[in-house]
Design an enzyme around this catalytic site. Structure first.
Site, short mmCIF file in Angstrom:
data_model
loop_
_atom_site.label_atom_id
_atom_site.label_comp_id
_atom_site.label_asym_id
_atom_site.label_seq_id
_atom_site.Cartn_x
_atom_site.Cartn_y
_atom_site.Cartn_z
NE ARG A 66 -10.75 12.25 4.04
CZ ARG A 66 -10.45 10.94 4.06
NH1 ARG A 66 -11.32 10.05 4.49
NH2 ARG A 66 -9.27 10.54 3.65
N GLY B 44 -13.00 4.03 10.99
CA GLY B 44 -11.58 4.16 11.39
C GLY B 44 -11.27 5.63 11.42
CG ASN B 45 -7.71 8.62 11.33
OD1 ASN B 45 -8.37 9.58 11.72
ND2 ASN B 45 -6.46 8.42 11.66
N GLY B 46 -10.72 7.24 8.56
CA GLY B 46 -11.73 7.50 7.53
C GLY B 46 -12.93 6.62 7.85
CD GLU C 263 -11.41 -4.02 13.22
OE1 GLU C 263 -10.39 -4.31 13.87
OE2 GLU C 263 -11.42 -3.83 11.99
CG ASN D 285 -1.82 1.14 1.33
OD1 ASN D 285 -1.75 2.06 0.52
ND2 ASN D 285 -2.71 1.12 2.31
CG HIS E 101 -13.13 2.73 3.58
ND1 HIS E 101 -13.85 3.63 4.33
CD2 HIS E 101 -11.84 2.97 3.86
CE1 HIS E 101 -13.03 4.39 5.02
NE2 HIS E 101 -11.80 4.01 4.74
CE LYS F 24 -0.73 2.35 6.80
NZ LYS F 24 -2.12 2.68 6.91
NE ARG G 56 -6.30 1.13 0.22
CZ ARG G 56 -6.40 2.16 1.01
NH1 ARG G 56 -5.37 2.56 1.71
NH2 ARG G 56 -7.54 2.79 1.15
CD GLU H 53 -8.88 -1.98 4.07
OE1 GLU H 53 -9.09 -1.16 3.18
OE2 GLU H 53 -8.53 -1.65 5.21
CB ILE I 299 -14.06 3.77 15.72
CG1 ILE I 299 -13.00 4.87 15.72
CG2 ILE I 299 -15.21 4.12 16.65
CD1 ILE I 299 -13.46 6.20 15.12
CG HIS J 71 -13.97 1.01 7.19
ND1 HIS J 71 -13.14 -0.06 6.97
CD2 HIS J 71 -13.17 2.03 7.58
CE1 HIS J 71 -11.88 0.30 7.21
NE2 HIS J 71 -11.88 1.56 7.59
P1 ADP Z 1 -7.21 4.03 9.65
O1 ADP Z 1 -8.50 4.48 9.04
O2 ADP Z 1 -6.14 5.08 9.68
O3 ADP Z 1 -6.76 2.66 9.19
P2 ADP Z 1 -8.04 2.67 12.09
O4 ADP Z 1 -9.02 1.79 11.37
O5 ADP Z 1 -6.86 2.06 12.72
O6 ADP Z 1 -7.55 3.89 11.18
O7 ADP Z 1 -8.87 3.47 13.20
C1 ADP Z 1 -8.28 4.47 13.96
C2 ADP Z 1 -9.33 4.99 14.94
O8 ADP Z 1 -9.75 3.91 15.79
C3 ADP Z 1 -8.79 6.08 15.86
O9 ADP Z 1 -9.75 7.11 15.98
C4 ADP Z 1 -8.63 5.36 17.18
O10 ADP Z 1 -8.74 6.19 18.29
C5 ADP Z 1 -9.80 4.42 17.11
N1 ADP Z 1 -9.69 3.36 18.13
C6 ADP Z 1 -8.82 2.34 18.22
N2 ADP Z 1 -9.01 1.64 19.37
C7 ADP Z 1 -10.05 2.24 20.02
C8 ADP Z 1 -10.73 2.02 21.25
N3 ADP Z 1 -10.40 1.02 22.05
N4 ADP Z 1 -11.74 2.85 21.58
C9 ADP Z 1 -12.09 3.86 20.78
N5 ADP Z 1 -11.49 4.14 19.61
C10 ADP Z 1 -10.49 3.33 19.24
#
Ligand code: ADP
Length: 415
Positions: free
Chosen positions: A250, A219-221, A344, A7, A189, A14, A99, A396, A342, A217
């Site tokens: 965003r 996450g950060n996104g 998961e 990636n 995604h 990555k 990717r 992924e 988030i 999904h």
């Molecule tokens: P990316 O989209 O960069 O791959 P991830 O899927 O790793 O990101 O998600 C990152 C987000 O998940 C961050 O906001 C992080 O704080 C959140 N996160 C990870 N573990 C926890 C947790 N135990 N509780 C709440 N948020 C979490």
């Protein structure tokens, strides 16, 4: 086959090495050999790698560009010191899976990379100027390092959403804009939504045609997808990943007239406003503290910070609105599936998103929800809940490795 999954971004690569083949895929016995990241490429790069045994390696090295970075990890992985017994020489790497963020309308499935496919990916740079150039560099570098004989496969973030119907992918803009520039919603995604939909049907022993779910999904996104009979029929990201849910930095959905409003009030160019919407908004923008949900929750609980709570509330409310919209779009669904960092890990965010949806038959089981974190997979709804809810960790890279094997071996890549 030993597959190198890459990636490649503008200054970060990555990587994972995954050993798999058609039979292994059928048995779900794929083996991850190592994974890691190279950051700050262009200067003194920081390399972190982790073997499946858990052993970690952290080094720095001056790496000029993406080619030097990939060369570095390949040399390391194939050296005695890496401890990866499957990789003794470069010849032990059988294929590379990339990717690729944007595949436009051309790529509806993963593709074996030929000169023509590479041109097609370059043609999509217009649509993803921040992402596709890094992906292209990664492909060219790998071809340079391994020679043109080594098969390389592109797996697109947009491909899974190419089944969206016109009414879901068109913006209500003058149609010529779509015809002239392919201006439309693409969604991203896709590999993640596709993977968790596949895992869901495995867990439930369902055929693809019986898979009617909403995947989130987070996450950060962040993005949501409405999946009917195993196919994506709507998704929240648009022409770019800016549309839809509230994300780390965003804004997600907003009134397009805001761009000009901010530009004139704040004296910014359109590019600067776009950057503000992508990098300074979302959880970070509302809270003024952080884009990291875990930190935000800590701040909210420890200091009862009003704006931390507000950011969390906006995040969950927007996600809940999308669940409602997609239930309507699908005419009902069997389950919600949460994934991403988030989705998961945070029982609290899942609970807050699902709050108030009991009337439509969604009953969250508090104990199941609390126990579902750190890579666990399973239901968080009560037995018998009319609308189910699941947590399924995304993977992924595994899907990219599997698509690479299937594409190289001429087996159609299924959803
Ligand atoms: P990316 O989209 O960069 O791959 P991830 O899927 O790793 O990101 O998600 C990152 C987000 O998940 C961050 O906001 C992080 O704080 C959140 N996160 C990870 N573990 C926890 C947790 N135990 N509780 C709440 N948020 C979490």
């Amino acid at each position: 086959m030993n597959v190198l999954v890459l990636n490649s971004g503008s200054s970060t690569v990555k990587f994972q090495f995954i050993s798999t083949d058609l039979e292994t895929i059928r048995q779900s016995a794929d083996k991850r050999l190592a994974r890691g990241t190279i950051e700050r490429i262009g200067g003194e790069a920081v390399i972190t790698a982790q073997l499946e045994s858990g052993a970690k390696r952290h080094t720095t090295s001056p790496l000029r560009d993406i080619r030097a970075a990939i060369d570095h990890i390949v040399r390391w992985a194939c050296s005695d010191s890496s401890g990866i017994s499957e990789l003794k020489t470069v010849a032990d790497i059988d294929a590379v899976g990339h990717r690729v963020v944007h595949g436009g309308e051309r790529f509806t499935h993963s593709a074996l990379i030929t000169d023509d496919v590479l041109r097609g990916i370059e043609d999509c740079i217009d649509l993803a100027p921040l992402h596709n150039p890094g992906n292209v560099k990664g492909i060219v570098a790998a071809r340079d390092i391994f020679g043109p004989g080594l098969p390389q496969v592109a797996v697109f973030d947009t491909a899974f959403h190419q089944t969206l119907p016109e009414r879901a992918y068109l913006y209500a803009l003058p149609y010529q804009l779509y015809r002239r520039h392919r201006l439309r919603r693409y969604g991203f995604h896709g590999t993640s939504h596709r993977y968790v939909a596949y895992r869901y049907r495995q867990l439930r022993s369902l055929a693809p045609e019986k898979t009617n779910i909403i995947t989130l999904h987070l996450g950060n996104g962040c993005s949501a997808a409405a999946i009917r009979e195993g196919k994506s029929v709507d998704t929240s990201m648009g022409l770019t990943p800016l549309e839809g849910l509230v994300m780390g930095t965003r804004a997600g959905d907003l009134d397009a007239a805001i761009l000009d409003f901010i530009a004139s009030k704040e004296g910014l160019s359109i590019q600067e406003v776009e950057s503000l919407l992508n990098k300074q908004s979302g959880l970070l923008g509302i809270s003024g503290l952080t884009n990291d949900m875990r930190e935000l929750l800590d701040e909210a609980h420890e200091h009862n910070d009003r704006r931390a709570w507000l950011a969390i509330d906006l995040f969950c409310y927007r996600a809940r609105k999308y669940i409602g919209a997609y239930l309507a779009a699908l005419g009902g669904a069997d389950a919600l599936v949460f994934t991403g960092g988030i989705g998961e890990n945070s029982a609290e965010i899942r609970r807050r998103i699902c709050e108030g949806l009991e009337w439509l038959g969604l009953e969250i089981d508090a104990d199941r929800n609390a126990a579902m974190l750190s890579g666990r997979e399973g239901p968080i709804s009560r037995e018998g809940s009319r609308l189910g809810a699941y947590v399924i960790p995304t993977d992924e890279e595994l899907l990219i490795a599997r698509d690479t094997v299937r594409t190289v071996q001429g087996e159609a890549t299924r959803y």
